[in-house]
Design a protein around this motif. Structure first.
Motif, mmCIF file in Angstrom:
data_model
loop_
_atom_site.group_PDB
_atom_site.id
_atom_site.type_symbol
_atom_site.label_atom_id
_atom_site.label_comp_id
_atom_site.label_asym_id
_atom_site.label_seq_id
_atom_site.Cartn_x
_atom_site.Cartn_y
_atom_site.Cartn_z
ATOM 1 N N TRP A 39 0.842 -1.211 0.000
ATOM 2 C CA TRP A 39 0.000 0.000 0.000
ATOM 3 C C TRP A 39 0.872 1.254 0.000
ATOM 4 C CZ3 TRP A 39 -0.763 4.373 2.857
ATOM 5 C CH2 TRP A 39 -1.934 5.107 2.589
ATOM 6 N N ILE A 42 2.336 1.702 -3.419
ATOM 7 C CA ILE A 42 1.346 2.256 -4.359
ATOM 8 C C ILE A 42 1.103 3.733 -4.053
ATOM 9 C CG2 ILE A 42 -1.052 2.101 -5.120
ATOM 10 C CD1 ILE A 42 -0.918 -0.902 -4.540
ATOM 11 N N ALA A 46 1.733 6.699 -6.668
ATOM 12 C CA ALA A 46 0.669 7.632 -7.045
ATOM 13 C C ALA A 46 1.096 9.073 -6.796
ATOM 14 C CB ALA A 46 -0.599 7.310 -6.252
ATOM 15 N N ARG A 77 -7.961 1.694 0.195
ATOM 16 C CA ARG A 77 -8.267 2.814 -0.685
ATOM 17 C C ARG A 77 -7.098 3.786 -0.734
ATOM 18 N NH1 ARG A 77 -13.951 5.276 1.117
ATOM 19 N NH2 ARG A 77 -12.762 5.678 3.013
ATOM 20 N N VAL A 103 -10.009 6.247 -4.791
ATOM 21 C CA VAL A 103 -9.801 5.129 -5.714
ATOM 22 C C VAL A 103 -9.587 3.877 -4.884
ATOM 23 C CG1 VAL A 103 -8.298 4.140 -7.474
ATOM 24 C CG2 VAL A 103 -8.808 6.586 -7.520
ATOM 25 N N GLN A 104 -10.291 2.798 -5.208
ATOM 26 C CA GLN A 104 -10.065 1.525 -4.548
ATOM 27 C C GLN A 104 -8.787 0.891 -5.094
ATOM 28 O OE1 GLN A 104 -11.899 0.708 -2.047
ATOM 29 N NE2 GLN A 104 -13.662 2.058 -2.355
ATOM 30 N N VAL A 105 -7.959 0.360 -4.207
ATOM 31 C CA VAL A 105 -6.694 -0.239 -4.634
ATOM 32 C C VAL A 105 -6.934 -1.387 -5.609
ATOM 33 C CG1 VAL A 105 -4.643 -1.479 -3.839
ATOM 34 C CG2 VAL A 105 -5.512 0.465 -2.530
ATOM 35 N N PRO A 108 -8.437 0.396 -9.580
ATOM 36 C CA PRO A 108 -7.879 1.750 -9.744
ATOM 37 C C PRO A 108 -8.472 2.545 -10.895
ATOM 38 C CG PRO A 108 -6.333 0.091 -10.549
ATOM 39 C CD PRO A 108 -7.444 -0.648 -9.887
ATOM 40 N N ARG A 109 -9.235 1.904 -11.779
ATOM 41 C CA ARG A 109 -9.810 2.628 -12.913
ATOM 42 C C ARG A 109 -11.114 3.333 -12.569
ATOM 43 N NH1 ARG A 109 -8.883 -0.730 -18.543
ATOM 44 N NH2 ARG A 109 -6.604 -0.693 -18.498
ATOM 45 N N ALA A 111 -12.796 6.036 -10.172
ATOM 46 C CA ALA A 111 -12.524 7.120 -9.228
ATOM 47 C C ALA A 111 -13.824 7.812 -8.863
ATOM 48 C CB ALA A 111 -11.550 8.122 -9.828
#
Length: 367
Positions: A39, A42, A46, A77, A103-105, A108-109, A111
């Motif tokens: 996490w 990521i 991001a 998230r 955005v859910q991990v 991710p597409r 939002a």
């Protein structure tokens, strides 16, 4: 005589069994540590990609500012929070209140965006201030761009100020805007379907023109052709690219209900070489004869305007009688009692209703 004690039968197996009892907890702890590390990785990726995007935007002359930026949402998230958002470029700027993007991990597409007011935009001599009770938006990305996008706003209201015609106030009970790539035409024509719904929209400055103070319900379904050429450049630049690409608005349905008056229209509109709207619309209406007389009266005088309105009413009445004689034609061509009006044409900076120019209306260049 000393005696040798025999080993306790089965002494080792209990130790192995005790280790087995702790094994699920060890695996769970390992999984938590691994997920936590993933996490934060990521999150860092991001954040670095966001910084790179902001740098690219700045090089292109577009400055984005996210005040008090933070990224939270552990464990499933990513939540980007901004105390306020500001966008500035050469032709104007806007500001937003507190903004949260989620955005859910694992997806991710997709939002989801929540924004608090106020919203203020400044562009040349035009300024606008808008507030609302709630605003939510969602975006579903796809390999070729997006699959759908939505905006839902409750209670938007505000004021648009410009030198001409001056301040214009508006209020809407509920607004919905949805967009999706046009099936079968997105790849070839860059077409995007737009659906707009306004419930209880009020613009007091237009009440005198329409002859009714009732709020309006507006439904619009349209397709923007060549929408994929549009980017985030200046308004003038993007509209010119769209015009040169033969961009058009294909309005499949426009419905306006204001009090006892109804209007439905379909047609298309684009931009001419002078950057003015051009196109044509087929219109059906109910209760607009008096409005036609009022508008024409501004040019020809109240008496002649009333006469023209009466003639229009007689023309529409005669057409309705002919349709009534045709039986099924009326049911098919005049739903809900709506009567066909002469074709509305936009061209050369003028607005034409059939052979008559609508008085005191000049279509300006948009950029």
């Amino acid at each position: 005589m000393a005696q040798t004690l025999d080993p306790i039968p089965g002494g080792s197996p209990p130790r192995r069994r005790r280790i087995g009892l702790f094994l699920p907890y060890i695996l769970l702890a390992t999984l938590v540590v691994a997920w936590t590390a993933a996490w934060f990785f990521i999150r860092g990726k991001a954040e670095s990609e966001m910084d790179a995007w902001l740098a690219r935007e700045a090089q292109a002359g577009r400055q984005w500012t996210c005040a008090d930026r933070s990224i939270t949402g552990y464990p499933f998230r990513l939540e980007l929070r901004c105390g306020s958002v500001r966008f500035a470029r050469s032709d104007g700027n806007f500001t937003l209140g507190p903004t949260t993007a989620v955005v859910q991990v694992y997806d991710p597409r997709h939002a989801v965006l929540e924004v608090a007011g106020p919203f203020r935009v400044e562009q040349g001599d035009l300024t606008a201030d808008v507030t609302w009770t709630s605003l939510e938006a969602s975006f579903h990305a796809a390999s070729n761009g997006f699959s759908r996008a939505s905006l839902v706003v409750d209670g938007p209201k505000g004021t648009v100020q410009s030198p001409d015609p001056g301040p214009v106030d508006f209020a809407v009970q509920h607004l919905e805007l949805h967009a999706r790539p046009t099936p079968g035409r997105f790849e070839s024509d860059g077409a995007v379907d737009i659906s707009l719904r306004l419930a209880k929209a009020a613009v007091p400055q237009l009440d005198a023109l329409s002859g009714s103070s009732d709020p309006a319900d507006v439904d619009l379904d349209t397709t923007i052709e060549r929408a994929t050429v549009l980017r985030t450049g200046t308004v003038a630049r993007e509209l010119e690219k769209w015009r040169q690409a033969d961009g058009r608005l294909d309005v499949t349905r426009l419905s306006i209900a204001k009090g006892e008056r109804r209007l439905q229209a379909k047609g298309e509109v684009g931009l001419d070489e002078a950057h003015r709207p051009e196109g044509r619309f087929e219109i059906r209406a109910l209760g607009l004869e008096a409005l036609v007389g009022q508008v024409m009266g501004q040019r020809y005088g109240s008496d002649k305007g009333a006469l023209i309105g009466n003639l229009v009413g007689q023309f529409l009445g005669g057409l309705r009688k002919r349709e009534s004689a045709a039986g099924e034609v009326q049911a098919a061509d005049s739903p809900n009692g709506l009567k066909p009006l002469p074709t509305l044409r936009l061209g050369d900076g003028r607005l034409m209703l059939g052979p008559l120019a609508v008085p005191n209306v000049v279509l300006p260049a948009l950029y």
